[in-house]
Design an enzyme around this catalytic site. Structure first.
Site, short mmCIF file in Angstrom:
data_model
loop_
_atom_site.label_atom_id
_atom_site.label_comp_id
_atom_site.label_asym_id
_atom_site.label_seq_id
_atom_site.Cartn_x
_atom_site.Cartn_y
_atom_site.Cartn_z
N ASP A 1 56.88 52.21 -27.77
CA ASP A 1 55.96 52.76 -28.50
C ASP A 1 54.34 50.98 -27.98
OD1 ASP A 1 53.98 52.52 -30.46
OD2 ASP A 1 54.37 54.31 -31.33
N LYS B 1 44.32 53.80 -32.34
CA LYS B 1 44.38 52.05 -33.42
C LYS B 1 43.61 51.15 -32.47
CE LYS B 1 46.33 53.66 -36.21
NZ LYS B 1 47.45 54.94 -35.50
N ARG C 1 41.97 71.88 -20.99
CA ARG C 1 43.27 71.88 -21.84
C ARG C 1 44.16 70.90 -20.49
NH1 ARG C 1 47.69 75.12 -21.98
NH2 ARG C 1 45.80 76.77 -21.94
N TYR D 1 57.47 54.08 -37.27
CA TYR D 1 56.73 54.28 -37.96
C TYR D 1 56.96 55.41 -38.15
CZ TYR D 1 51.99 57.60 -38.35
OH TYR D 1 51.14 58.19 -38.96
N1 PLP Z 1 53.05 54.45 -33.33
C1 PLP Z 1 52.49 53.92 -34.00
C2 PLP Z 1 53.47 52.25 -34.48
C3 PLP Z 1 51.59 53.81 -35.44
O1 PLP Z 1 51.65 53.76 -36.56
C4 PLP Z 1 50.61 55.43 -35.03
C5 PLP Z 1 49.59 55.95 -36.61
O2 PLP Z 1 49.56 55.04 -37.44
C6 PLP Z 1 51.33 56.48 -34.32
C7 PLP Z 1 52.64 56.48 -33.38
C8 PLP Z 1 50.73 57.84 -34.61
O3 PLP Z 1 49.59 58.09 -34.07
P1 PLP Z 1 48.85 58.65 -34.34
O4 PLP Z 1 48.17 58.87 -35.76
O5 PLP Z 1 47.41 58.30 -33.63
O6 PLP Z 1 48.61 60.24 -34.13
#
Ligand code: PLP
Length: 381
Positions: free
Chosen positions: A174, A199, A54, A106
């Site tokens: 992000d 992704k 961890r 998001y």
């Molecule tokens: N940031 C963006 C732009 C996303 O589209 C997503 C999920 O779709 C996330 C963060 C969150 O990622 P995770 O599903 O790996 O927690």
């Protein structure tokens, strides 16, 4: 080294895995010590080593090194998911002050702010990413998406970074949609860059993971937040993600070209009211794309059909392209943001952001463009 080459080689750590071409998986929850003093040195931070998974483990470190190389950052730490990475970045960088987030982000990030941070007493403010002067001064950290979910709107990262730094704020970007293939936010002033590795970075729809890049000091704080929250990753997920990252450059080259080709095709279809992709003539972010992307637009696009029933019929007629609430995979996938990724928003807010009942998001994979066009043409017919 070109980022495509870094994606193939970064994170190869000879000291950890001296003979195997592909690194082993350290599938252990704990590491042993020969004596009490060496354990005390590692757990006390006086010696480099691993003690408890961890807190840190080799597969996470190899993947972190690779993403740091791609983003051009001195350091990186790996989280159990993209949401874990965002939580750690906001908590570690806010310095006890409020959190400011762009309007277009998001839905999960909105849920984090409104459902958890606010109830814990952290003030969460929103601003318009297209107007850096709207940045609330009382925030300590600012969250923006380099290309926003779901419409791929671009932000003037340089103006946001300069304004944030003037207020003594840290800018967290992000970069999940744009990826370092198209945009390296640290070059434009970002203090921390976060990704849903789930992704494009991992790329195969088989792993859930997140990452944060930045300087040693800030990343160190993110790592201790993750360790304390218990949001650190599993070794196998890190191994899979590094394996996926090796083909990042070639996957992105094809996916980005597919997005441009599909955007051009959709823009010519009578049933399509609007295509959201900076490569389409007249798109409001074409100039930002020239400044911040090393390509005409991300491997994701959105388009508007005439209402939810039309969107549902379109999706039902797809065969090759499947409906899945994610993005960034080798296969092209489709999503209806209003009922999935952005369902948390009220109807007025969705309309204000342009997320309409007929809006469809497409994440382009690495298939041949002609097959995607044939499939989309059939579904629109
Ligand atoms: N940031 C963006 C732009 C996303 O589209 C997503 C999920 O779709 C996330 C963060 C969150 O990622 P995770 O599903 O790996 O927690």
């Amino acid at each position: 080294m070109h980022p495509d080459t870094a994606a193939v080689h970064a994170g190869e750590e000879p000291a950890l895995a001296p003979s195997s071409l592909v690194p082993p998986i350290y599938q252990t929850s704990v590491f042993t010590f020969s004596d009490l003093y060496s354990a005390a040195d590692v757990t006390g931070g006086k010696a480099v080593g691993y003690s408890y998974t961890r807190i840190g483990q080799p597969n996470a470190d190899m993947f972190a090194q690779a993403v740091a190389a791609l983003e051009g950052a001195p350091a990186a730490c790996v989280a159990a998911s993209g949401m874990g990475a965002i939580l750690a970045a906001l908590v570690a960088a806010r310095d006890g002050r409020a959190v400011a987030a762009a309007d277009e982000i998001y839905g999960g990030s909105v849920a984090l702010l409104e459902g958890f941070l606010e109830p814990l007493g952290v003030r969460c403010l929103r601003f318009d990413a297209h107007d850096p002067l709207s940045l609330p001064q009382e925030a300590g950290v600012v969250l923006v998406e380099s290309a926003s979910n779901p419409l791929g709107r671009l932000a003037d990262l340089r103006a946001l970074a300069d304004t944030a730094h003037k207020h003594g704020q840290r800018l967290v970007v992000d970069n999940t949609f744009a990826t370092p293939y198209l945009c390296r936010p640290h070059e434009h002033g970002a203090d921390l860059v976060v990704h849903s590795v789930t992704k494009f970075l991992a790329g195969h729809g088989d792993v859930t993971l997140g990452v944060v890049t930045g300087n040693e000091e800030l990343v160190g704080r993110c790592q201790s937040a993750l360790t304390t929250f218990g949001a650190t990753p599993d070794p196998f997920a890190c191994w899979l993600a590094l394996r996926g990252l090796r083909t990042f450059g070639v996957r992105m080259e094809r996916a980005v070209a597919n997005a441009k080709g599909v955007a051009r095709f959709l823009a010519q279809q009578g049933a399509v009211q609007r295509v959201h992709h900076p490569s389409v003539p007249g798109h409001p972010d074409a100039e930002l794309a020239r400044r911040f992307l090393s390509g005409e637009g991300p491997a994701i696009l959105a388009f508007d059909l005439d209402g939810e029933a039309a969107a549902a019929r379109f999706i039902e007629r797809l065969r090759l392209i499947r409906y899945a609430p994610s993005l960034g995979d080798v296969s092209t996938i489709v999503l209806h943001p209003a009922t999935t990724s952005h369902r948390q928003l009220g109807p007025a807010e969705k309309e204000r952001l342009g997320i309409l009942p007929g809006t469809i998001r497409l994440s382009l994979g690495i298939e041949r463009l002609e097959d995607l066009v044939a499939e989309l043409g059939h579904a629109l017919d």
